[in-house]
Design a protein around this motif. Structure first.
Motif, mmCIF file in Angstrom:
data_model
loop_
_atom_site.group_PDB
_atom_site.id
_atom_site.type_symbol
_atom_site.label_atom_id
_atom_site.label_comp_id
_atom_site.label_asym_id
_atom_site.label_seq_id
_atom_site.Cartn_x
_atom_site.Cartn_y
_atom_site.Cartn_z
ATOM 1 N N ARG A 106 -4.052 9.265 1.829
ATOM 2 C CA ARG A 106 -4.754 8.378 0.893
ATOM 3 C C ARG A 106 -4.280 6.940 1.013
ATOM 4 O O ARG A 106 -5.062 6.010 0.838
ATOM 5 C CB ARG A 106 -4.567 8.891 -0.539
ATOM 6 N N ASP A 107 -3.010 6.768 1.289
ATOM 7 C CA ASP A 107 -2.534 5.408 1.557
ATOM 8 C C ASP A 107 -3.323 4.802 2.712
ATOM 9 O O ASP A 107 -3.814 3.677 2.623
ATOM 10 C CB ASP A 107 -1.043 5.422 1.918
ATOM 11 N N SER A 108 -3.420 5.553 3.786
ATOM 12 C CA SER A 108 -4.125 5.041 4.961
ATOM 13 C C SER A 108 -5.578 4.742 4.628
ATOM 14 O O SER A 108 -6.082 3.655 4.916
ATOM 15 C CB SER A 108 -4.075 6.067 6.094
ATOM 16 N N ILE A 109 -6.233 5.717 4.030
ATOM 17 C CA ILE A 109 -7.642 5.542 3.710
ATOM 18 C C ILE A 109 -7.834 4.312 2.830
ATOM 19 O O ILE A 109 -8.730 3.500 3.055
ATOM 20 C CB ILE A 109 -8.185 6.785 2.979
ATOM 21 N N LEU B 18 -5.935 1.727 2.575
ATOM 22 C CA LEU B 18 -5.671 0.498 3.308
ATOM 23 C C LEU B 18 -6.803 0.186 4.282
ATOM 24 O O LEU B 18 -7.167 -0.969 4.475
ATOM 25 C CB LEU B 18 -4.341 0.627 4.068
ATOM 26 N N PHE B 19 -7.360 1.202 4.880
ATOM 27 C CA PHE B 19 -8.397 0.985 5.876
ATOM 28 C C PHE B 19 -9.777 0.825 5.248
ATOM 29 O O PHE B 19 -10.701 0.340 5.901
ATOM 30 C CB PHE B 19 -8.431 2.145 6.873
ATOM 31 N N SER B 20 -9.913 1.260 4.019
ATOM 32 C CA SER B 20 -11.221 1.175 3.381
ATOM 33 C C SER B 20 -11.617 -0.276 3.153
ATOM 34 O O SER B 20 -10.791 -1.171 3.197
ATOM 35 C CB SER B 20 -11.206 1.921 2.045
ATOM 36 N N GLY B 21 -12.891 -0.459 2.910
ATOM 37 C CA GLY B 21 -13.375 -1.811 2.731
ATOM 38 C C GLY B 21 -13.931 -2.330 4.029
ATOM 39 O O GLY B 21 -13.676 -1.808 5.106
ATOM 40 N N ASN C 129 0.790 -1.229 0.000
ATOM 41 C CA ASN C 129 0.000 0.000 0.000
ATOM 42 C C ASN C 129 0.820 1.276 0.000
ATOM 43 O O ASN C 129 0.818 2.049 0.946
ATOM 44 C CB ASN C 129 -0.925 -0.036 1.209
ATOM 45 N N SER D 34 -14.070 7.130 3.538
ATOM 46 C CA SER D 34 -13.603 6.496 2.318
ATOM 47 C C SER D 34 -13.845 7.410 1.116
ATOM 48 O O SER D 34 -14.629 8.339 1.180
ATOM 49 C CB SER D 34 -14.313 5.166 2.103
ATOM 50 N N ILE E 78 -15.519 4.609 8.584
ATOM 51 C CA ILE E 78 -14.779 4.209 7.397
ATOM 52 C C ILE E 78 -15.523 4.614 6.141
ATOM 53 O O ILE E 78 -14.958 5.149 5.194
ATOM 54 C CB ILE E 78 -14.539 2.686 7.403
#
Lengths: 126, 126
Positions: free
Chosen positions: A23-26, A28-31, A5, B30, B26
């Motif tokens: 955006r990396d964090s988002i 990775l955490f999304s879903g 990521n 997102s 989230i």
DNA sequence: CTGTATCCACTGGGATACTG
DNA sequence: CAGTATCCCAGTGGATACAG
């Protein structure tokens, strides 16, 4: 989502690094599952978190998604995967020390979400 | 995404409230733009954050997305929308005090993302 | 100027069947 | 048992044209 990521496209002038990191964090955490899986693992540090057991205990997830999401966590150094010497084989997962560094962030999200529900409910009621 | 970011389906036995709250967060965070927009607004509290200006200063966003995302923020009480008496009309946006409560969470995401990049780079290099 | 409507390509994630 | 392959549908977000 990029399995590893990290984002390469740096363009914006202002705070580009921060934006990309966010955006990396988002991303990775999304879903639906990754954060929940990490919290699950972190709540059971001593136990053998077998694939089968997780599949049963985590409501609503399919084997496909569980496998995929755990693989992403593993690739991002957030969880470990251990094949056990059983017949047939079983696999145990655990959160890494590094993976634990997201837990405070996850708790912040939980906390904000809880307060947001109250806020919205209160505002609608009035 | 539900415009008013609240989830109704409670099913899981363990920590159902927390899980749902986390998913609310989230879901709300997102997507490419919402957190970035809030940070943009919070960094310019005194200025008139006109639609046009935002469109120019935020790289890569289209008018359609800017409008849509700002509307979601407004519906969640995170931002305000003010139509100004100009000809033709212009519209100014601002973050609400409530909206500012997410900023610490956003910063946590930024911080974690920055450290994650370092971690991944270091691990790949070795 | 500030949006909305339409069209479209892409992705996330569920169901299911299959393999080692 | 653990995981992969395939199919499918809904949602996201970009481009463009149009409306108030």
């Amino acid at each position: 989502m990029a399995t590893i990521n990290i984002r390469g496209d740096i363009r914006e002038a202002t705070c580009a690094e921060e934006l990309i990191a966010m955006r990396d964090s988002i991303e990775l955490f999304s879903g639906k599952w990754k954060l929940q899986l990490l919290r699950y693992l972190s709540n059971r540090p001593a136990e053998k978190n077998l694939f089968k057991k997780m599949l049963g205990e985590i409501g609503g997830i399919s084997a496909r998604m569980l496998s995929k999401e755990l693989k992403v966590l593993e690739m991002n150094f957030l969880a470990t995967r251990t094949v056990l010497n059983t017949r047939p084989i079983t696999v145990a997962y655990a959160i890494t020390p590094y993976g634990q560094t997201i837990l405070p962030v996850a708790e912040a999200l939980v906390q904000w979400g809880l307060e947001h529900r109250e806020k919205v409910k209160a505002t609608i009621a009035s």
